[in-house]
Design an enzyme around this catalytic site. Structure first.
Site, PDB file in Angstrom:
ATOM      1  N   HIS A 175      13.196  -2.019  -9.799  1.00 45.55           N
ATOM      2  CA  HIS A 175      13.519  -3.422  -9.533  1.00 45.55           C
ATOM      3  C   HIS A 175      14.874  -3.797 -10.145  1.00 45.55           C
ATOM      4  O   HIS A 175      15.701  -4.448  -9.503  1.00 45.55           O
ATOM      5  CB  HIS A 175      12.424  -4.328 -10.105  1.00 45.55           C
ATOM      6  CG  HIS A 175      11.245  -4.495  -9.201  1.00 45.55           C
ATOM      7  ND1 HIS A 175      10.279  -3.534  -9.056  1.00 45.55           N
ATOM      8  CD2 HIS A 175      10.883  -5.515  -8.373  1.00 45.55           C
ATOM      9  CE1 HIS A 175       9.367  -3.950  -8.189  1.00 45.55           C
ATOM     10  NE2 HIS A 175       9.713  -5.156  -7.757  1.00 45.55           N
TER      11      HIS A 175
ATOM     12  N   ILE B  10       0.809  -1.218   0.000  1.00 43.37           N
ATOM     13  CA  ILE B  10       0.000   0.000   0.000  1.00 43.37           C
ATOM     14  C   ILE B  10       0.846   1.273   0.000  1.00 43.37           C
ATOM     15  O   ILE B  10       0.509   2.229  -0.700  1.00 43.37           O
ATOM     16  CB  ILE B  10      -0.986  -0.024   1.178  1.00 43.37           C
ATOM     17  CG1 ILE B  10      -1.992  -1.160   0.994  1.00 43.37           C
ATOM     18  CG2 ILE B  10      -1.727   1.302   1.306  1.00 43.37           C
ATOM     19  CD1 ILE B  10      -2.810  -1.072  -0.268  1.00 43.37           C
TER      20      ILE B  10
END
Length: 492
Positions: A419, A383
């Site tokens: 990433h 979140i």
């Protein structure tokens, strides 16, 4: 007499006693006949006889009721409305525990005990007197202070918005480039130390973007309020609600560092605060952090490392059947460690930090395990990142006229970049496996939402989580092994 016989029959059904000869007519006689049965059988309660329009017994009722069926669906049919499958879930858990216990026992018999906590220290330090990753994290305070000083000057009008934007952009670009250059050029820093330092700088980057945007929105709102007050011929009201902070009173180092340590990426002038620190809650979270850290280290050393090492030969020989077998074998410990990491980080660690700082918003995750689409998973498993992307990336692109598809693609592109940034730089190699895996989520999300619905969609999401991560792990480990171990041997 008839009433007494009916009452006695009711008593006989409850106690199983022998029926008396009283009240032998009507329903009582039927009860006497039904009480006769095989020895040891409990007498069945008599169904109420159907009545015809004259009040008498129906033809199909009485001692020999032939109706024993009704319109109903099987329990496994979706139309039955049955939903209590708790026993099947418990069975799955028991089978999962037994199968993993067998694998763990097989691992112990084959390799012995490989857990060595002392060995973990070598992942962070090459030289006990050199702490380059920690030094990088300490230097990050310089960039936070630079952003603060720029905002202070923007608040009093000492800098124009264009100059402030250029200074912020230079500061943010340096935050990404400086630690990457140190990780690539400094030999004393380890890959794990590089990952931790780059993660700290990535979090700082995202927080300072939010810090800059929110203060900019406050300045724009203040300018609009002043213009409106000037046009109305009234003095602007600078009062604030009790116990709240208004712009530019929020521009203090205390406020900045509370935000930097708070478990969120989105800045606010007034965060929701909890009334007190719950000591028992905090102690439970700290004990969970300690136990789960040791458990993850043990599982990685005992289970994952041997499986990865045994996967190198099939990759070298391009034995596809053995590669698939190694991939499926690695999927179990990898996924288990990922689940433990999720609970350790998003529940234990972030709740512990929030409790210490009395940070009130504890929604760090939602029910991602019920995801029936890939999009729902990425919106609910992390979140803080989702809120940042929505607030500072997705909605600004929509306001600038971009389509929803382009904005969503931009979010996945930014996620893919970070990433790859957190994997390739510490490993000193650029293979783009993480980048490709994140960008592949776009067609995968369309495919799952188009062809899988409900439980099938949820199963598809779980399958991608269980299989996708081991593929990326094996790709990077294989390339790192070839680059760092086989190449020197071949050169020699």
């Amino acid at each position: 007499m008839g009433d007494r016989g009916g009452t006695g029959g009711s008593r006989r059904r409850r106690t199983g006693s022998r029926p008396s000869s009283q009240g032998g007519g009507g329903p009582a006689a039927a009860e006497e006949v039904r009480d006769v049965g095989p020895p040891g059988d409990a007498p069945a309660p008599a169904p109420a006889p159907d009545k015809d329009e004259n009040g008498g017994s129906d033809v199909g009722s009485g001692p020999w009721d032939l109706r024993c069926h009704r319109l109903q669906d099987s329990l496994f049919s979706s139309d039955s409305g049955f939903s209590n499958y708790r026993g099947i879930l418990n069975w799955c858990v028991v089978m999962l525990i037994l199968s993993n216990a067998r694998l763990f026992l097989e691992n112990l018999i084959k390799y012995g005990i490989l857990v060595d906590p002392i060995q973990v220290v070598s992942l962070f330090l090459k030289d006990p007197y050199s702490w380059p990753a920690l030094c990088l994290v300490i230097v990050a305070n310089v960039f936070a202070a630079a952003a603060f000083q720029v905002e202070k000057r923007l608040a009093v009008g000492a800098l124009t918005e264009q100059a402030g934007l250029l200074l912020h952009a230079a500061n943010l670009a340096t935050i990404l480039c400086f630690p990457a250059a140190v990780a690539l050029l400094l030999e004393s820093i380890t890959p794990v130390g590089s990952v931790l330092a780059l993660m700290a700088y990535t979090i700082l980057f995202l927080k300072l973007v939010s810090y800059r945007d929110v203060n900019l929105w406050c300045r724009e709102r203040r300018a609009k309020a002043r213009a409106k007050a000037a046009s109305a011929g009234k003095k602007a009201n600078g009062g604030a609600a009790p116990r709240t902070v208004s712009y530019p009173d929020n521009l203090t180092y205390r406020d900045l560092y509370y935000f930097l340590f708070a478990p969120t990426l989105c800045y606010e002038l007034n965060f929701p605060r909890s009334p007190r620190i719950r000591k028992r809650f905090l102690l439970r979270r700290l004990l969970e952090m300690l136990f789960l850290t040791q458990l993850q280290v043990g599982l990685i050393q005992q289970w994952m490392v041997p499986t990865i090492q045994n996967s190198m030969k099939p990759f070298k020989d391009m034995d596809y059947s053995r590669i698939i077998e190694r991939l499926l074998k690695l999927a179990v410990p990898n996924h288990l460690i990922w689940l433990i990491f999720f609970y350790w980080f998003f529940h234990s660690c972030m709740n512990a930090v929030a409790e210490l700082m009395q940070f009130g918003d504890r929604e760090f995750y939602r029910d991602w395990w019920n995801s029936e689409s890939v999009t729902y998973f990425w919106q609910n498993w992390n979140i803080p990142v989702h809120k940042w992307c929505l607030r500072h990336f997705y909605k600004p692109m929509l306001r600038r006229g971009s389509s929803k598809w382009l904005a969503r693609t931009g979010v996945f592109f930014a996620s893919a970049f970070f990433h790859e940034y957190l994997v390739s730089v510490p490993l000193h190699m650029f293979r783009l496996w993480a980048f490709t895996g994140m960008m592949a989520q776009i067609p995968l999300a369309w495919l799952v939402s188009r062809f899988f619905q409900g439980n099938y969609g949820n199963a598809a999401v779980w399958l991608t989580l269980i299989i996708g991560q081991p593929v990326a792990v094996l790709m990077y480990v294989h390339d790192y092994y070839v680059l760092n171990y086989e190449a020197p041997v071949a050169g020699a």
